[in-house]
Scaffold this active site. Structure first.
Site, PDB file in Angstrom:
ATOM      1  N   SER A 130       0.864  -1.186   0.000  1.00  0.00           N
ATOM      2  CA  SER A 130       0.000   0.000   0.000  1.00  0.00           C
ATOM      3  C   SER A 130       0.894   1.228   0.000  1.00  0.00           C
ATOM      4  CB  SER A 130      -0.883   0.001   1.256  1.00  0.00           C
ATOM      5  OG  SER A 130      -1.479   1.263   1.467  1.00  0.00           O
ATOM      6  N   TYR A 157      -1.853  -1.081  10.487  1.00  0.00           N
ATOM      7  CA  TYR A 157      -1.958  -1.372   9.057  1.00  0.00           C
ATOM      8  C   TYR A 157      -0.779  -0.788   8.280  1.00  0.00           C
ATOM      9  CZ  TYR A 157      -3.736  -1.288   4.269  1.00  0.00           C
ATOM     10  OH  TYR A 157      -3.868  -1.435   2.914  1.00  0.00           O
TER      11      TYR A 157
END
Length: 261
Positions: free
Chosen positions: A144, A157
């Site tokens: 990401s 995350y």
């Protein structure tokens, strides 16, 4: 600039998190190139629906593997279920928890780490040695753009995706002499069910793309003769990731926190 070869056409591909979003789009793109597929996710009904669609549309063979990747040794279990040679592994499964860390649930964080980190390592460990032995294969680990900076309210995350990025870069170097490619794919915010869970405020770290956009970036990297250790989807996301690398944390973190509030 990478010089292009003919379009990459794996004989058999394994995609995790294949029941929706980027994973399902990977499956469609690979099926369109004639790849047989192993589709992995928790939701068996959705996997079956997707497999039926791909088999009828493209004439490929699809195997569905309903599996919870948060469980221990998930990669080894997957390898036992799928002992055949796999030409391409796409580690796409993942999820996020968005809230201040101190307000979070320890069980949610444990599951996030299990899926976003442990399963990625375990699946690579299960499938990479065979690829190296055959001197053929590619692993795509979906990270990401949050991997490029800490993100308040997405602390676990973002750290997990930073791990995936670093891990993939190391495997890129280790695997290259053996004819195997490994790279991290870094999408920014993407129109998927992901944001049904964590909310639209996370788009502050980039601009929305579609799963088709993200997978098109990945397919261009797969088609290239040489692939960089990581690939970022979208020009604006690429620019923002570069900027995050030079802006001091004392400036960057308060700005991110305000945008994500």
């Amino acid at each position: 600039m990478n010089r292009r070869t003919s379009r990459y056409r794996p004989g058999r591909s394994l995609v995790t998190g294949a029941s929706s979003g980027i994973g399902a789009e990977f499956a469609r793109a690979l099926a369109a190139r004639g790849s047989d597929l192993v589709l992995v996710a928790r939701r068996e009904e959705r996997l079956t629906t997707l497999a039926d669609e791909l088999e009828s549309t493209y004439g490929v063979r699809c195997r569905t593997v309903p599996l919870d990747l948060s469980e221990a040794a998930s990669g080894r279990r997957l390898r036992d279920i799928v002992p055949e040679h796999i030409d391409l592994v796409v580690n796409n499964a993942g999820f996020a928890v968005q809230e201040p860390f101190s307000d979070g649930d320890a069980d949610d964080f444990e599951r996030l780490v299990a899926v976003d980190i442990r399963a990625v390592v375990d699946i690579c460990s299960a499938f990479l040695p065979d690829m190296i032995g055959r001197r053929n294969g590619i692993i795509v680990n979906v990270a990401s753009t949050t991997a490029f900076q800490p993100v308040p309210t997405l602390a676990v995350y973002a750290a997990a995706k930073a791990f995936v990025l670093s891990f993939s870069q190391s495997l890129w170097y280790e695997s290259a002499p053996h004819g195997v490619r490994v790279f991290a794919l870094n999408p920014g915010p993407t129109h998927t069910e992901f944001f049904d869970v964590i909310g639209d405020s996370a788009t502050a770290t980039g601009t929305y793309q579609t799963p088709t956009d993200v997978v098109a970036t990945a397919m261009r990297a797969l088609d290239a003769r040489r692939t960089r250790p990581h690939v970022i989807s979208g020009r604006r996301n690429t620019a923002q990731a570069a900027l995050a690398g030079v802006v001091p944390a004392r400036v960057l973190l308060p700005a991110l926190a305000r945008m994500l509030h």
